[in-house]
Write a protein that holds these residues in place. Structure first.
Motif, PDB file in Angstrom:
ATOM      1  N   SER A   1      17.136  12.980 -19.038  1.00  0.00           N
ATOM      2  CA  SER A   1      17.133  11.725 -19.798  1.00  0.00           C
ATOM      3  C   SER A   1      17.638  10.595 -18.918  1.00  0.00           C
ATOM      4  N   VAL A   2      16.741   9.699 -18.549  1.00  0.00           N
ATOM      5  CA  VAL A   2      17.093   8.558 -17.693  1.00  0.00           C
ATOM      6  C   VAL A   2      17.909   7.571 -18.531  1.00  0.00           C
ATOM      7  N   GLU A   3      19.122   7.252 -18.105  1.00  0.00           N
ATOM      8  CA  GLU A   3      20.019   6.428 -18.913  1.00  0.00           C
ATOM      9  C   GLU A   3      19.649   4.948 -18.876  1.00  0.00           C
ATOM     10  N   LYS A   4      19.436   4.398 -17.680  1.00  0.00           N
ATOM     11  CA  LYS A   4      19.105   2.978 -17.570  1.00  0.00           C
ATOM     12  C   LYS A   4      17.672   2.755 -18.046  1.00  0.00           C
ATOM     13  N   LEU A   5      17.509   1.865 -19.020  1.00  0.00           N
ATOM     14  CA  LEU A   5      16.203   1.665 -19.627  1.00  0.00           C
ATOM     15  C   LEU A   5      15.265   0.853 -18.751  1.00  0.00           C
ATOM     16  N   LYS A   6      15.814   0.035 -17.897  1.00  0.00           N
ATOM     17  CA  LYS A   6      15.003  -0.707 -16.923  1.00  0.00           C
ATOM     18  C   LYS A   6      15.844  -0.899 -15.674  1.00  0.00           C
ATOM     19  N   THR A   7      15.323  -0.482 -14.551  1.00  0.00           N
ATOM     20  CA  THR A   7      16.104  -0.557 -13.317  1.00  0.00           C
ATOM     21  C   THR A   7      15.190  -0.689 -12.112  1.00  0.00           C
ATOM     22  N   THR A   8      15.744  -1.233 -11.036  1.00  0.00           N
ATOM     23  CA  THR A   8      15.016  -1.323  -9.772  1.00  0.00           C
ATOM     24  C   THR A   8      15.574  -0.269  -8.831  1.00  0.00           C
ATOM     25  N   LEU A   9      14.729   0.639  -8.401  1.00  0.00           N
ATOM     26  CA  LEU A   9      15.128   1.662  -7.441  1.00  0.00           C
ATOM     27  C   LEU A   9      14.931   1.081  -6.049  1.00  0.00           C
ATOM     28  N   ASP A  10      16.013   0.991  -5.307  1.00  0.00           N
ATOM     29  CA  ASP A  10      15.999   0.291  -4.018  1.00  0.00           C
ATOM     30  C   ASP A  10      16.575   1.201  -2.947  1.00  0.00           C
TER      31      ASP A  10
ATOM     32  N   CYS B   1      16.705  11.672   8.539  1.00  0.00           N
ATOM     33  CA  CYS B   1      15.821  10.589   8.085  1.00  0.00           C
ATOM     34  C   CYS B   1      15.508   9.646   9.249  1.00  0.00           C
ATOM     35  N   GLU B   2      14.253   9.556   9.606  1.00  0.00           N
ATOM     36  CA  GLU B   2      13.826   8.797  10.781  1.00  0.00           C
ATOM     37  C   GLU B   2      13.112   7.511  10.378  1.00  0.00           C
ATOM     38  N   ASN B   3      13.542   6.413  10.980  1.00  0.00           N
ATOM     39  CA  ASN B   3      12.904   5.103  10.804  1.00  0.00           C
ATOM     40  C   ASN B   3      12.725   4.709   9.335  1.00  0.00           C
ATOM     41  N   PRO B   4      13.806   4.682   8.553  1.00  0.00           N
ATOM     42  CA  PRO B   4      13.673   4.292   7.141  1.00  0.00           C
ATOM     43  C   PRO B   4      13.276   2.824   6.997  1.00  0.00           C
ATOM     44  N   LYS B   5      12.405   2.551   6.033  1.00  0.00           N
ATOM     45  CA  LYS B   5      11.938   1.194   5.785  1.00  0.00           C
ATOM     46  C   LYS B   5      12.249   0.815   4.337  1.00  0.00           C
ATOM     47  N   PRO B   6      12.602  -0.455   4.095  1.00  0.00           N
ATOM     48  CA  PRO B   6      12.957  -0.882   2.739  1.00  0.00           C
ATOM     49  C   PRO B   6      11.797  -0.683   1.768  1.00  0.00           C
TER      50      PRO B   6
ATOM     51  N   ASP C   1      -1.644  -8.650   1.440  1.00  0.00           N
ATOM     52  CA  ASP C   1      -0.859  -9.803   0.980  1.00  0.00           C
ATOM     53  C   ASP C   1      -0.010  -9.474  -0.249  1.00  0.00           C
ATOM     54  N   ARG C   2       0.024  -8.207  -0.641  1.00  0.00           N
ATOM     55  CA  ARG C   2       0.816  -7.730  -1.786  1.00  0.00           C
ATOM     56  C   ARG C   2       0.463  -8.463  -3.077  1.00  0.00           C
ATOM     57  N   LEU C   3      -0.824  -8.674  -3.285  1.00  0.00           N
ATOM     58  CA  LEU C   3      -1.303  -9.311  -4.496  1.00  0.00           C
ATOM     59  C   LEU C   3      -1.735  -8.290  -5.546  1.00  0.00           C
ATOM     60  N   VAL C   4      -1.836  -7.040  -5.145  1.00  0.00           N
ATOM     61  CA  VAL C   4      -2.313  -5.990  -6.036  1.00  0.00           C
ATOM     62  C   VAL C   4      -1.178  -5.516  -6.942  1.00  0.00           C
ATOM     63  N   THR C   5      -1.491  -5.298  -8.198  1.00  0.00           N
ATOM     64  CA  THR C   5      -0.520  -4.744  -9.152  1.00  0.00           C
ATOM     65  C   THR C   5      -0.915  -3.306  -9.471  1.00  0.00           C
ATOM     66  N   LYS C   6       0.026  -2.400  -9.286  1.00  0.00           N
ATOM     67  CA  LYS C   6      -0.198  -0.996  -9.623  1.00  0.00           C
ATOM     68  C   LYS C   6       0.934  -0.532 -10.533  1.00  0.00           C
ATOM     69  N   ALA C   7       0.597   0.281 -11.495  1.00  0.00           N
ATOM     70  CA  ALA C   7       1.617   0.851 -12.382  1.00  0.00           C
ATOM     71  C   ALA C   7       1.248   2.301 -12.666  1.00  0.00           C
ATOM     72  N   TYR C   8       2.257   3.154 -12.629  1.00  0.00           N
ATOM     73  CA  TYR C   8       2.069   4.590 -12.801  1.00  0.00           C
ATOM     74  C   TYR C   8       2.836   5.073 -14.019  1.00  0.00           C
TER      75      TYR C   8
ATOM     76  N   PRO D   1       5.433   0.289  -8.195  1.00  0.00           N
ATOM     77  CA  PRO D   1       5.864   0.202  -6.795  1.00  0.00           C
ATOM     78  C   PRO D   1       5.699  -1.225  -6.279  1.00  0.00           C
ATOM     79  N   LEU D   2       6.783  -1.791  -5.780  1.00  0.00           N
ATOM     80  CA  LEU D   2       6.719  -3.134  -5.209  1.00  0.00           C
ATOM     81  C   LEU D   2       6.397  -3.089  -3.727  1.00  0.00           C
ATOM     82  N   THR D   3       6.459  -1.906  -3.146  1.00  0.00           N
ATOM     83  CA  THR D   3       6.055  -1.674  -1.764  1.00  0.00           C
ATOM     84  C   THR D   3       5.167  -0.428  -1.768  1.00  0.00           C
ATOM     85  N   GLY D   4       4.658  -0.059  -0.617  1.00  0.00           N
ATOM     86  CA  GLY D   4       3.714   1.055  -0.578  1.00  0.00           C
ATOM     87  C   GLY D   4       4.030   2.092   0.468  1.00  0.00           C
ATOM     88  N   ARG D   5       5.181   2.739   0.355  1.00  0.00           N
ATOM     89  CA  ARG D   5       5.562   3.783   1.312  1.00  0.00           C
ATOM     90  C   ARG D   5       5.009   5.143   0.879  1.00  0.00           C
TER      91      ARG D   5
END
Length: 300
Positions: free
Chosen positions: A106-115, A138-143, A92-99, A168-172
């Motif tokens: 040097s990553v320029e954007k201080l906060k970004t969503t990788l999509d 690339c076969e069968n890519p999923k969001p 149900d995507r209720l779990v919160t994970k952070a790595y 991660p907001l998804t778990g690929r």
């Protein structure tokens, strides 16, 4: 961290129904290969032989997965009912994970969503890899999506790196590794997704820092100690703190944790909220300082 062995299983949380361990970076969760004697499963059997379930192949039910070269919080269910409750939270995507991770450059954007949608790489010689949509083979890519927050700029073994918090907001499969590589900042020590160029570090610098499973009868929230500190690995030198880890976690967890959670402070209070607002103001100043530092560094 000391070398992996059957004896050095680091337990972060234990109850009648669950164990959360700090997985070593140089060990698999389980294996059917006879020659792989050291796995998390064998560590658990060695430490807790009385808790092994003879009704399962491995003796223990792992609620989720971590890559072989990823360290950090890993949850194990001690019975079928507990595994089912945890599985529903993941489903149900209720779990919160952070790595935590160290990224090249040097990553320029201080906060970004990788999509980037991710699929299996079918190109010859790369079938063990994943890839982003639009890549040849690339076969069968999923969001899938990953939130990236910059914490610190510094050096690893003399080369510029960025310490980040990844949610991660998804778990690929290999999601964080693929996403970081896709923006040109592969994880330090990721031999596979640096196209075999980054083989010098002793490990891949990716660590499952936070795991929160909001079970109704037993909410679990644990953190696995940060391994990316100069006191742990002197090759990592922090040069510019942009966002304290605690502040980034406050933003990620929102209104605080449920009472009884493990590893972090529980419910937020008014005093804590006032402190957090001060941290935000300081972060703006730190941001300007870091941007200036980066500009000066680029001139050298």
């Amino acid at each position: 961290m000391e070398p992996a062995s059957l004896e050095n299983l680091h337990v972060l949380y234990q109850s009648t129904h669950f164990i959360v361990v700090n997985k070593h970076w140089d060990i698999r969760i389980d294996s059917k290969m006879w020659y792989e004697k050291q796995t998390v499963q064998s560590q658990l059997r060695h430490r807790f032989p009385e808790l092994a379930d003879p009704g399962t192949y491995y003796g223990f039910r792992f609620c989720h997965q971590l890559d072989f070269s990823t360290s950090g919080a890993l949850c194990v269910a001690l019975n079928k009912a507990a595994a089912g409750r945890a599985y529903r939270c993941f489903k149900d995507r209720l779990v919160t994970k952070a790595y935590l991770a160290l990224l090249r450059g040097s990553v320029e954007k201080l906060k970004t969503t990788l999509d980037f949608a991710i699929g299996k790489n079918t190109s010859q010689g790369k079938t063990h890899m994943m890839c982003i949509e639009g890549t040849e083979g690339c076969e069968n890519p999923k969001p899938c999506q990953t939130e990236l927050t910059v914490l610190e700029y510094g050096l690893y073994d003399g080369d510029p790196v960025t310490k980040v918090l990844l949610q991660p907001l998804t778990g690929r499969t290999h999601q964080l590794r693929v996403h970081c590589s896709a923006i040109g900042h592969p994880i330090v020590g990721d031999f596979t997704y640096s196209l075999r160029t980054d083989g010098a570090p002793y490990r891949m610098m990716l660590h499952a820092y936070l795991l929160r499973i909001p079970l109704e009868d037993e909410p679990i929230c644990v953190t696995a100690p940060d391994p990316f500190l100069p006191s742990v690995d002197p090759k990592w030198v922090s040069q510019c703190l942009l966002q304290p880890l605690e502040g980034a976690l406050d933003g990620l967890l929102g209104c605080g944790l449920a009472p009884g959670s493990q590893g972090l402070e529980s419910q937020s209070t008014g005093e804590e909220e006032e402190t957090n607002s001060k941290v935000s103001m300081e972060t703006e100043e730190q941001r300007a300082q870091c941007q200036q530092w980066l500009c000066e560094w680029a001139l050298h």
